[in-house]
Motif scaffolding. Structure first.
Motif, PDB file in Angstrom:
ATOM      1  N   PHE A 117       0.934  -1.087   0.018  1.00 17.60           N
ATOM      2  CA  PHE A 117      -0.106  -0.055  -0.070  1.00 17.60           C
ATOM      3  C   PHE A 117       0.945   1.196   0.158  1.00 17.60           C
ATOM      4  N   LEU A 118       1.865   1.501   1.065  1.00 18.56           N
ATOM      5  CA  LEU A 118       2.758   2.560   0.917  1.00 18.56           C
ATOM      6  C   LEU A 118       3.583   2.811  -0.134  1.00 18.56           C
ATOM      7  N   GLU A 119       4.027   1.705  -0.876  1.00 19.34           N
ATOM      8  CA  GLU A 119       4.670   1.892  -2.070  1.00 19.34           C
ATOM      9  C   GLU A 119       4.044   2.500  -3.206  1.00 19.34           C
ATOM     10  N   ALA A 120       2.735   1.949  -3.177  1.00 18.11           N
ATOM     11  CA  ALA A 120       1.651   2.458  -4.330  1.00 18.11           C
ATOM     12  C   ALA A 120       1.677   3.987  -4.160  1.00 18.11           C
ATOM     13  N   VAL A 121       1.949   4.509  -3.162  1.00 21.76           N
ATOM     14  CA  VAL A 121       1.584   6.145  -2.950  1.00 21.76           C
ATOM     15  C   VAL A 121       2.780   6.943  -3.601  1.00 21.76           C
ATOM     16  N   PRO A 122       2.487   7.586  -4.816  1.00 21.30           N
ATOM     17  CA  PRO A 122       3.280   8.121  -5.501  1.00 21.30           C
ATOM     18  C   PRO A 122       4.267   9.359  -4.999  1.00 21.30           C
ATOM     19  N   SER A 123       3.488  10.036  -4.165  1.00 23.45           N
ATOM     20  CA  SER A 123       4.199  11.199  -3.605  1.00 23.45           C
ATOM     21  C   SER A 123       4.894  10.916  -2.127  1.00 23.45           C
ATOM     22  N   LEU A 124       6.316  11.273  -2.288  1.00 20.27           N
ATOM     23  CA  LEU A 124       7.291  11.106  -1.241  1.00 20.27           C
ATOM     24  C   LEU A 124       6.504  11.765   0.166  1.00 20.27           C
ATOM     25  N   LYS A 125       5.757  12.820   0.115  1.00 17.05           N
ATOM     26  CA  LYS A 125       5.317  13.629   1.012  1.00 17.05           C
ATOM     27  C   LYS A 125       4.303  12.842   1.662  1.00 17.05           C
ATOM     28  N   ALA A 126       3.317  12.362   0.911  1.00 20.97           N
ATOM     29  CA  ALA A 126       2.282  11.686   1.111  1.00 20.97           C
ATOM     30  C   ALA A 126       2.375  10.322   1.988  1.00 20.97           C
ATOM     31  N   ARG A 127       3.427   9.835   1.154  1.00 20.07           N
ATOM     32  CA  ARG A 127       4.109   8.420   1.811  1.00 20.07           C
ATOM     33  C   ARG A 127       4.292   8.307   3.257  1.00 20.07           C
ATOM     34  N   ALA A 128       5.367   9.570   3.399  1.00 23.69           N
ATOM     35  CA  ALA A 128       5.829   9.755   4.775  1.00 23.69           C
ATOM     36  C   ALA A 128       4.823  10.192   5.949  1.00 23.69           C
TER      37      ALA A 128
END
Length: 179
Positions: A117-128
């Motif tokens: 799930f987290l790897e599917a989030v394209p934005s580094l900011k949103a993933r953090a």
């Protein structure tokens, strides 16, 4: 020109004042007022002329209509407040039963599903942000209002300000790092 604001009954005004004095949130106040008004409309009588048997009959009616358990308990809280505080009839609230909420286990993602799930989030900011929220067990509203100054990375602490119920809390998570 007539005033467009509808008149508030003395009983409703008293309940609003009682809730304000006890610092109930505006959302709770709206919910309680709605519940007591619905109770009153159901019997087509002023709620101060209704008793504990009427409350029980109303609860049975709500259950038959498929109301959710949390909504039913919110109505119970409203009626307990109304009778116990606003009407000062202390004997009634203890006789208004809460519904037992059925226990359901939450869906828990496996470690692999969380990573996927987290790897599917394209934005580094949103993933953090999502990683922090998930690791610390933050509610969505808590994660959104989080500030950089609320994170103490040296002590592995997060200060949650104005969380649920406008309460502050400190969150600690011991994250193990494996090589």
């Amino acid at each position: 020109m007539a005033d467009a604001t509808p008149a508030v009954s003395p009983l409703r005004r008293r309940m609003i004042d009682d809730m304000t004095l006890r610092n109930l949130s505006p959302a709770t106040q709206r919910s309680y007022l709605h519940a007591v008004a619905k109770f009153s409309r159901h019997f087509n009588r002023s709620p101060d002329r209704l008793g504990v048997e009427d409350v029980r009959a109303f609860q049975v009616y709500l259950v038959s209509q498929g109301i959710s358990w949390p909504a039913l308990n919110q109505t119970v809280c409203a009626l307990r407040f109304f009778y116990g505080v606003t009407l000062n009839r202390a004997e009634i609230p203890e006789r208004i039963a809460y519904a037992r909420t059925p226990c359901k286990l939450p869906t828990i993602l496996s470690a692999e599903e969380v990573v996927y799930f987290l790897e599917a989030v394209p934005s580094l900011k949103a993933r953090a942000a999502l990683t922090t929220a998930y690791a610390a067990g933050l509610r969505a509203s808590e994660a959104v209002s989080l500030k950089v100054t609320d994170i103490d990375s040296d002590r592995m602490l997060i200060q949650v300000r104005h969380g649920k119920g406008a309460k502050d809390r400190t969150v600690t998570r011991h994250i193990s790092t494996c090589s």
